[in-house]
Enzyme design. Structure first.
Site, short mmCIF file in Angstrom:
data_model
loop_
_atom_site.label_atom_id
_atom_site.label_comp_id
_atom_site.label_asym_id
_atom_site.label_seq_id
_atom_site.Cartn_x
_atom_site.Cartn_y
_atom_site.Cartn_z
N CYS A 30 0.76 -1.31 -0.16
CA CYS A 30 0.07 -0.13 -0.16
C CYS A 30 0.89 1.31 -0.06
CB CYS A 30 -0.91 0.03 1.14
SG CYS A 30 -2.16 1.30 1.41
N GLU A 49 -8.97 -1.05 -2.12
CA GLU A 49 -9.12 0.37 -1.97
C GLU A 49 -10.50 0.80 -1.12
OE1 GLU A 49 -6.85 2.38 -2.98
OE2 GLU A 49 -5.72 0.72 -3.84
NI NI Z 1 -3.88 0.90 0.18
#
Ligand code: NI
Length: 182
Positions: free
Chosen positions: A98, A141
């Protein structure tokens, strides 16, 4: 413009985002800027909380993975006020990273398919069943818009093993090439 990416530890990443109104000002620019920010950071997905905006909005751009799957060539999608309405029964595990947690990659178990309802950038409503890698990217997401990050979903033993890395990010010991914010 390129936004700085908010790093783990900032409370904006831990709270549920709000739905957008249809007259949200500057939406087109915001979406364009999110894609530019994502491309600049070499990512495949970016959610509004990651640029400090607690909004139910995320973008996915799988075009950098075209070599793995030619169908990703034009895969650039905007998800506004998304809601996952059902999950498939099958799951698999895959290493995720991420942009808000630079340097961390962990295996995450997720359903391999989802049915999601969302608006695109033109406020067209969609309901789609999506499977495979796109389903994983979208769930990652989507989690951001619900105040979760992927390390919330890893097994507790692994979570314990990376606790010092997470603490270091919170303290500002951050190594990444892109512009970031704490
Ligand atoms: Ni992320």
């Amino acid at each position: 413009m390129i936004y700085p990416i908010v790093i783990y530890g900032n409370p904006v990443l831990a709270k549920p985002a709000k739905n957008l109104e249809k007259d949200y000002p500057g939406l087109e620019n915001l979406v364009n800027d999110m894609f530019s920010t994502l491309t600049k950071a070499d990512g495949v997905g970016l959610a509004a909380p990651q640029i400090g905006l607690p909004l139910n909005l995320f973008v996915v751009d799988l075009s950098p993975l075209e070599e793995d799957d030619p169908s990703f060539k034009d895969y650039k999608k905007v998800f506004i006020n998304a809601e996952i309405i059902s999950y498939g029964e099958e799951t698999d595990s895959y290493d995720e990273g991420c942009l808000s947690l630079p340097g961390i990659s962990e295996s995450v178990k997720r359903p391999t398919s989802i049915t999601i309802r969302y608006f695109d950038e033109k406020w067209q409503e969609h309901e789609e069943t999506i499977s495979g890698f796109p389903a994983r990217a979208i769930q990652h997401e989507y989690d951001h818009t619900r105040g979760h990050v992927f390390v919330d979903r890893i097994n507790p033993v692994r979570r314990q093993m990376i606790s010092s890395k997470l603490a270091a990010l919170k303290k500002g010991k951050i190594k990444c090439r892109y512009k970031y914010a704490r």
